[in-house]
Design a protein around this motif. Structure first.
Motif, mmCIF file in Angstrom:
data_model
loop_
_atom_site.group_PDB
_atom_site.id
_atom_site.type_symbol
_atom_site.label_atom_id
_atom_site.label_comp_id
_atom_site.label_asym_id
_atom_site.label_seq_id
_atom_site.Cartn_x
_atom_site.Cartn_y
_atom_site.Cartn_z
ATOM 1 N N ARG A 1 -53.909 -8.355 -30.502
ATOM 2 C CA ARG A 1 -52.551 -9.215 -30.346
ATOM 3 C C ARG A 1 -51.789 -8.525 -29.639
ATOM 4 N NH1 ARG A 1 -55.999 -12.289 -30.843
ATOM 5 N NH2 ARG A 1 -56.016 -14.367 -32.008
ATOM 6 N N TYR A 2 -50.887 -8.922 -28.546
ATOM 7 C CA TYR A 2 -49.761 -8.221 -27.897
ATOM 8 C C TYR A 2 -48.668 -9.185 -28.343
ATOM 9 C CZ TYR A 2 -53.093 -5.812 -24.936
ATOM 10 O OH TYR A 2 -54.136 -5.031 -24.616
ATOM 11 N N ARG A 3 -47.366 -8.469 -28.616
ATOM 12 C CA ARG A 3 -46.152 -8.913 -28.797
ATOM 13 C C ARG A 3 -45.515 -9.204 -27.413
ATOM 14 N NH1 ARG A 3 -42.562 -5.617 -32.955
ATOM 15 N NH2 ARG A 3 -42.605 -4.187 -30.927
ATOM 16 N N VAL A 4 -45.195 -10.454 -27.402
ATOM 17 C CA VAL A 4 -44.469 -11.152 -26.016
ATOM 18 C C VAL A 4 -43.295 -10.142 -25.518
ATOM 19 C CG1 VAL A 4 -43.182 -12.846 -24.837
ATOM 20 C CG2 VAL A 4 -45.064 -13.407 -26.274
ATOM 21 N N SER A 5 -42.462 -9.789 -26.495
ATOM 22 C CA SER A 5 -41.283 -8.660 -26.072
ATOM 23 C C SER A 5 -41.868 -7.493 -25.602
ATOM 24 C CB SER A 5 -40.425 -8.463 -27.443
ATOM 25 O OG SER A 5 -41.058 -7.823 -28.490
ATOM 26 N N ASP A 6 -42.964 -6.941 -26.200
ATOM 27 C CA ASP A 6 -43.259 -5.585 -25.788
ATOM 28 C C ASP A 6 -44.151 -5.747 -24.107
ATOM 29 O OD1 ASP A 6 -42.907 -4.173 -27.918
ATOM 30 O OD2 ASP A 6 -44.917 -4.639 -28.608
ATOM 31 N N ILE A 7 -44.407 -6.985 -23.722
ATOM 32 C CA ILE A 7 -45.241 -7.383 -22.533
ATOM 33 C C ILE A 7 -43.999 -7.293 -21.551
ATOM 34 C CG2 ILE A 7 -46.343 -8.972 -20.872
ATOM 35 C CD1 ILE A 7 -47.596 -9.863 -23.503
ATOM 36 N N GLU A 8 -42.675 -7.756 -21.881
ATOM 37 C CA GLU A 8 -41.616 -8.045 -21.099
ATOM 38 C C GLU A 8 -41.055 -6.665 -20.752
ATOM 39 O OE1 GLU A 8 -39.400 -11.045 -23.561
ATOM 40 O OE2 GLU A 8 -40.425 -12.465 -22.626
ATOM 41 N N LYS A 9 -41.029 -5.743 -21.968
ATOM 42 C CA LYS A 9 -40.504 -4.661 -21.669
ATOM 43 C C LYS A 9 -41.307 -3.614 -20.700
ATOM 44 C CE LYS A 9 -38.920 -0.418 -24.347
ATOM 45 N NZ LYS A 9 -39.352 0.526 -23.122
ATOM 46 N N PHE A 10 -42.635 -4.028 -20.963
ATOM 47 C CA PHE A 10 -43.685 -2.973 -20.106
ATOM 48 C C PHE A 10 -43.485 -3.579 -18.479
ATOM 49 C CE2 PHE A 10 -47.648 -2.793 -17.841
ATOM 50 C CZ PHE A 10 -48.161 -1.534 -17.869
ATOM 51 N N MET A 11 -43.464 -4.912 -18.349
ATOM 52 C CA MET A 11 -43.237 -5.266 -16.840
ATOM 53 C C MET A 11 -41.714 -4.848 -16.386
ATOM 54 S SD MET A 11 -45.798 -6.703 -16.142
ATOM 55 C CE MET A 11 -45.784 -7.836 -15.030
ATOM 56 N N THR A 12 -40.928 -4.751 -17.432
ATOM 57 C CA THR A 12 -39.381 -4.374 -16.825
ATOM 58 C C THR A 12 -39.675 -2.865 -16.575
ATOM 59 O OG1 THR A 12 -38.457 -6.071 -17.921
ATOM 60 C CG2 THR A 12 -36.909 -4.206 -17.396
ATOM 61 N N ASP A 13 -40.136 -2.232 -17.236
ATOM 62 C CA ASP A 13 -40.153 -0.624 -17.155
ATOM 63 C C ASP A 13 -41.193 -0.316 -15.882
ATOM 64 O OD1 ASP A 13 -38.721 -0.312 -19.344
ATOM 65 O OD2 ASP A 13 -40.488 0.191 -20.854
ATOM 66 N N CYS A 14 -41.971 -1.141 -15.413
ATOM 67 C CA CYS A 14 -42.959 -0.978 -14.360
ATOM 68 C C CYS A 14 -42.090 -1.519 -13.062
ATOM 69 C CB CYS A 14 -44.139 -1.652 -14.242
ATOM 70 S SG CYS A 14 -45.193 -0.832 -15.627
ATOM 71 N N ARG A 15 -41.114 -1.933 -13.036
ATOM 72 C CA ARG A 15 -40.182 -2.462 -12.153
ATOM 73 C C ARG A 15 -39.642 -1.366 -11.166
ATOM 74 N NH1 ARG A 15 -37.031 -7.065 -10.209
ATOM 75 N NH2 ARG A 15 -35.011 -6.254 -9.073
ATOM 76 N N ILE A 16 -39.892 -1.514 -9.841
ATOM 77 C CA ILE A 16 -39.517 -0.563 -8.522
ATOM 78 C C ILE A 16 -38.252 -1.270 -7.754
ATOM 79 C CG2 ILE A 16 -40.172 0.762 -6.600
ATOM 80 C CD1 ILE A 16 -42.970 1.085 -8.097
ATOM 81 N N GLU A 17 -37.254 -0.718 -7.788
ATOM 82 C CA GLU A 17 -36.273 -1.201 -7.064
ATOM 83 C C GLU A 17 -36.267 -0.577 -5.632
ATOM 84 O OE1 GLU A 17 -33.486 -4.061 -6.702
ATOM 85 O OE2 GLU A 17 -34.320 -3.529 -8.601
ATOM 86 N N PRO A 18 -36.448 -1.332 -4.681
ATOM 87 C CA PRO A 18 -36.687 -0.616 -3.265
ATOM 88 C C PRO A 18 -35.254 -0.304 -2.720
ATOM 89 C CG PRO A 18 -37.891 -2.769 -3.397
ATOM 90 C CD PRO A 18 -37.058 -2.556 -4.396
ATOM 91 N N VAL A 19 -35.120 0.703 -2.240
ATOM 92 C CA VAL A 19 -33.930 1.254 -1.675
ATOM 93 C C VAL A 19 -34.007 1.428 -0.125
ATOM 94 C CG1 VAL A 19 -32.414 3.445 -1.287
ATOM 95 C CG2 VAL A 19 -33.794 2.723 -3.475
ATOM 96 N N ALA A 20 -33.138 0.486 0.395
ATOM 97 C CA ALA A 20 -32.859 0.757 1.945
ATOM 98 C C ALA A 20 -32.571 1.844 2.559
ATOM 99 C CB ALA A 20 -31.722 -0.213 2.397
ATOM 100 N N ARG A 21 -33.308 2.418 3.594
ATOM 101 C CA ARG A 21 -33.106 3.598 4.319
ATOM 102 C C ARG A 21 -32.264 3.448 5.369
ATOM 103 N NH1 ARG A 21 -39.345 5.970 4.357
ATOM 104 N NH2 ARG A 21 -39.618 5.706 2.226
ATOM 105 N N SER A 22 -31.442 4.424 5.476
ATOM 106 C CA SER A 22 -30.381 4.375 6.538
ATOM 107 C C SER A 22 -31.143 4.953 8.014
ATOM 108 C CB SER A 22 -29.202 5.245 6.309
ATOM 109 O OG SER A 22 -28.667 4.644 5.080
#
Length: 64
Positions: free
Chosen positions: A43-64
């Motif tokens: 079983r997986y804890r929902v809060s662990d899944i949410e944290k995992f997905m947040t930790d895997c988030r990549i924020e694109p940076v605009a290039r000048s």
């Protein structure tokens, strides 16, 4: 105190778009989303899944 919610690997696969084989491989390699094992039941804890997905988030940076 709020009760934690736990879900099956099939539900995790659907939510995350990861295959069951990927989830199982990650567990075997001791990586990926934290999980609980009770006998043969996983079983997986929902809060662990949410944290995992947040930790895997990549924020694109605009290039000048």
């Amino acid at each position: 105190m709020e009760t934690e919610h736990y879900i099956t690997e099939q539900q995790v696969a659907k939510i995350t778009a990861l295959s069951l084989s990927k989830l199982r491989s990650d567990r075997h390699l001791c990586k990926g989303i934290p999980y609980h094992k009770i006998g043969r039941t996983v079983r997986y804890r929902v809060s662990d899944i949410e944290k995992f997905m947040t930790d895997c988030r990549i924020e694109p940076v605009a290039r000048s």
